[in-house]
Design a protein around this motif. Structure first.
Motif, PDB file in Angstrom:
ATOM      1  N   GLY A 240      60.306  14.268  -5.758  1.00 47.75           N
ATOM      2  CA  GLY A 240      61.559  13.540  -6.014  1.00 47.75           C
ATOM      3  C   GLY A 240      61.470  12.516  -7.128  1.00 47.75           C
TER       4      GLY A 240
ATOM      5  N   ALA B  52      73.575  11.438 -12.322  1.00 49.90           N
ATOM      6  CA  ALA B  52      73.510  12.555 -12.096  1.00 49.90           C
ATOM      7  C   ALA B  52      73.550  13.572 -13.287  1.00 49.90           C
ATOM      8  CB  ALA B  52      74.416  13.138 -10.918  1.00 49.90           C
TER       9      ALA B  52
ATOM     10  N   SER C   1      69.989  15.626 -15.489  1.00 53.37           N
ATOM     11  CA  SER C   1      70.261  17.016 -15.646  1.00 53.37           C
ATOM     12  C   SER C   1      69.732  17.507 -17.160  1.00 53.37           C
ATOM     13  CB  SER C   1      71.690  17.605 -15.397  1.00 53.37           C
ATOM     14  OG  SER C   1      71.703  19.080 -15.834  1.00 53.37           O
TER      15      SER C   1
ATOM     16  N   ASP D 128      60.868  22.883  -9.106  1.00 53.33           N
ATOM     17  CA  ASP D 128      61.171  24.331  -8.757  1.00 53.33           C
ATOM     18  C   ASP D 128      62.346  24.033  -7.332  1.00 53.33           C
ATOM     19  OD1 ASP D 128      59.247  25.635  -9.952  1.00 53.33           O
ATOM     20  OD2 ASP D 128      57.652  25.150  -8.676  1.00 53.33           O
ATOM     21  N   GLY D 129      63.747  24.274  -7.772  1.00 46.56           N
ATOM     22  CA  GLY D 129      64.555  23.847  -6.747  1.00 46.56           C
ATOM     23  C   GLY D 129      65.174  22.835  -7.116  1.00 46.56           C
ATOM     24  N   PRO D 130      66.177  22.394  -6.179  1.00 45.70           N
ATOM     25  CA  PRO D 130      66.769  21.189  -6.107  1.00 45.70           C
ATOM     26  C   PRO D 130      65.853  19.708  -6.295  1.00 45.70           C
ATOM     27  CG  PRO D 130      67.578  22.409  -4.157  1.00 45.70           C
ATOM     28  CD  PRO D 130      66.343  23.066  -4.973  1.00 45.70           C
ATOM     29  N   VAL D 131      66.430  18.826  -6.930  1.00 44.39           N
ATOM     30  CA  VAL D 131      65.502  17.556  -7.284  1.00 44.39           C
ATOM     31  C   VAL D 131      65.963  16.281  -6.381  1.00 44.39           C
ATOM     32  CG1 VAL D 131      65.234  15.899  -8.899  1.00 44.39           C
ATOM     33  CG2 VAL D 131      65.558  18.284  -9.667  1.00 44.39           C
ATOM     34  N   PRO D 132      65.344  15.993  -5.381  1.00 44.92           N
ATOM     35  CA  PRO D 132      65.724  14.769  -4.557  1.00 44.92           C
ATOM     36  C   PRO D 132      65.592  13.532  -5.373  1.00 44.92           C
ATOM     37  CG  PRO D 132      63.434  15.922  -3.759  1.00 44.92           C
ATOM     38  CD  PRO D 132      63.770  16.451  -5.268  1.00 44.92           C
TER      39      PRO D 132
END
Length: 72
Positions: A4, A43, A47, A58-62
């Protein structure tokens, strides 16, 4: 990478704005009048900056937004 990201937000008394930056994401330096506005701007910027500069996830970013306490 998968731990994260940490973003630090501090109040700039002189400019009267919140300023966010991160050692995890090169180029992140955002200003806003409120913490809510800052969160939205961070946010959006993350991005774009992650796509350009990494790190890769890989996937959502905490994301953790840290507010250090300043005692005067």
């Amino acid at each position: 990478m998968g731990k994260g990201l940490t973003v630090t937000a501090v109040w700039d008394d002189e400019a009267q704005v919140w300023v966010a930056s991160s050692e995890d994401v090169y180029g992140l330096n955002i200003e806003a009048d409120t913490l809510e506005q800052l969160s939205v701007k961070v946010a959006g910027a993350l991005s774009d900056l992650l796509e350009l500069n990494g790190p890769k996830f890989d996937g959502p970013v905490p994301v953790t937004i840290r507010l250090p306490r300043v005692t005067r």
